[in-house]
Scaffold this active site. Structure first.
Site, PDB file in Angstrom:
ATOM      1  N   VAL A  34       1.231  -1.035   0.364  1.00 40.24           N
ATOM      2  CA  VAL A  34      -0.080   0.102   0.111  1.00 40.24           C
ATOM      3  C   VAL A  34       1.047   1.757   0.219  1.00 40.24           C
ATOM      4  O   VAL A  34       2.087   1.185   0.454  1.00 40.24           O
ATOM      5  CB  VAL A  34      -0.760  -0.058   1.114  1.00 40.24           C
ATOM      6  CG1 VAL A  34      -1.425   1.286   1.384  1.00 40.24           C
ATOM      7  CG2 VAL A  34      -1.533  -1.534   1.115  1.00 40.24           C
ATOM      8  N   CYS A 115      -4.180  -9.409   4.181  1.00 41.49           N
ATOM      9  CA  CYS A 115      -3.756  -7.784   4.954  1.00 41.49           C
ATOM     10  C   CYS A 115      -4.202  -8.087   6.298  1.00 41.49           C
ATOM     11  O   CYS A 115      -6.116  -8.511   6.240  1.00 41.49           O
ATOM     12  CB  CYS A 115      -4.776  -7.120   4.258  1.00 41.49           C
ATOM     13  SG  CYS A 115      -4.942  -5.399   5.062  1.00 41.49           S
ATOM     14  N   ALA A 239       9.092  -7.726   0.125  1.00 44.86           N
ATOM     15  CA  ALA A 239       7.777  -6.191   0.712  1.00 44.86           C
ATOM     16  C   ALA A 239      10.004  -5.284   1.155  1.00 44.86           C
ATOM     17  O   ALA A 239      10.264  -4.198   0.791  1.00 44.86           O
ATOM     18  CB  ALA A 239       6.910  -6.234   1.266  1.00 44.86           C
TER      19      ALA A 239
END
Length: 318
Positions: A34, A115, A239
């Site tokens: 995000v 998530c 990530a």
């Protein structure tokens, strides 16, 4: 949606994620993040060894209903491939419609089942979907039936259950629905910084025939290679490791100055806002700067101030 004029559907279709995932070496993948895994950053990591990149998570319902949401949430260009667009959904119809809208401009879509944020679970999206195997089945099946291109991938990204048998059953049902591959973050919904459970990822990889991508605790190239070896995964996803070092998959120990220069060029070319550009640089330069200089750099107010700092402190001519 914003696409470069030269990005033609037939050009995009020539890049096949499953061929990459079935190659001899493990595929290196940029995770959906995000605010961060947007176009310029995806372009950057591809320069440094990333094979497949995911978009940030996009809310499928607003994407389907709003042209404004489509224009702001999804941008791509000719260098941005292979691209997997990740959507959050709490029903199959929204996800399938969103997939149709982007199908000409990417190589696949992914359902976010990972998530862990409380707001996401309250909306019936994200990690709570690992406890809704029928919904996951329906999303994959409807989307697979809606898009005729067999090279176009429909995947899911999950977290694991405390009882790995539940995870295996979820993945087998997704496989029966026609899922193309599965990304497995080796933590449960409640875990944040605990070590990733590689054995759980390995159990999934052994239980399904489709490729599995392992996610979690990948901060170096050696981490990526050892994760692939120990789990049997066909791909490895990073990530935070890529935020700190976009050149991770090239084997660089920390962000090289060439990567900083490439980032500034790509951010400018794609019209990336200053705040986003600056935040990425804060991550990239964490190991390049002593604490005192990090404090100064982290509060710089403008693009010009950033360029002056980089020139004066790092000798970076940009």
């Amino acid at each position: 949606m914003t696409m470069a004029a030269e990005l033609l559907p037939q050009t995009v279709a020539s890049i096949k994620p499953l061929e990459i995932l079935c190659a001899e070496k493990p595929a290196f993948v940029c995770a959906p993040m995000v605010r961060y895994s947007k176009l310029a950053f995806r372009n950057l990591v591809r320069i440094y060894g990333c094979d497949i990149a995911f978009s940030p998570m996009i809310m499928s319902d607003s994407f389907v209903k709003s042209q404004k949401a489509r224009d702001s949430e999804f941008t791509t260009n000719a260098a941005d491939k292979p691209l997997i667009v990740q959507f959050a959904a709490n029903n199959a119809a929204d996800f399938a419609c969103a997939a149709e809208l982007v199908a000409k401009w990417c190589q696949g879509v992914d359902l976010n089942c990972g998530c862990p944020q409380r707001w996401a679970q309250q909306e019936g999206i994200g990690a709570c979907l690992i406890n809704k195997p029928q919904l996951v089945f329906d999303v994959v099946r409807q989307t697979r039936n809606r898009i005729a291109d067999t090279d176009f991938t429909v995947s899911v990204k999950i977290r694991v259950h405390k009882d790995i048998r539940e995870t295996v059953e979820l993945c087998r049902r997704a496989e029966a629905a026609g899922v193309s591959f599965i990304s497995v973050h080796g933590r449960t919904i409640t875990q944040r910084r605990e070590p990733v459970d590689r054995e759980a990822i390995a159990a999934v990889a052994a239980a399904v025939r489709v490729p599995v991508i392992a996610n979690g605790d990948v901060r170096t190239l050696q981490d990526a290679l050892s994760t692939a070896e120990s789990t049997g995964a066909k791909g490895v996803m990073a990530a935070q490791g890529l935020l700190n070092n976009p050149a991770l998959f090239s084997g660089a120990e920390f962000t090289p100055l060439s990567c900083v220069r490439d980032w500034l060029r790509l951010a400018t070319d794609t019209g990336t806002p200053f705040t986003c550009t600056h935040h990425h640089l804060i991550y990239m330069l964490e190991r390049q700067l002593p604490r005192s200089l990090r404090r100064t750099f982290n509060v710089l107010p403008s693009h010009a101030a950033v360029l002056e700092f980089l020139r004066d402190q790092l000798g970076l001519d940009v």
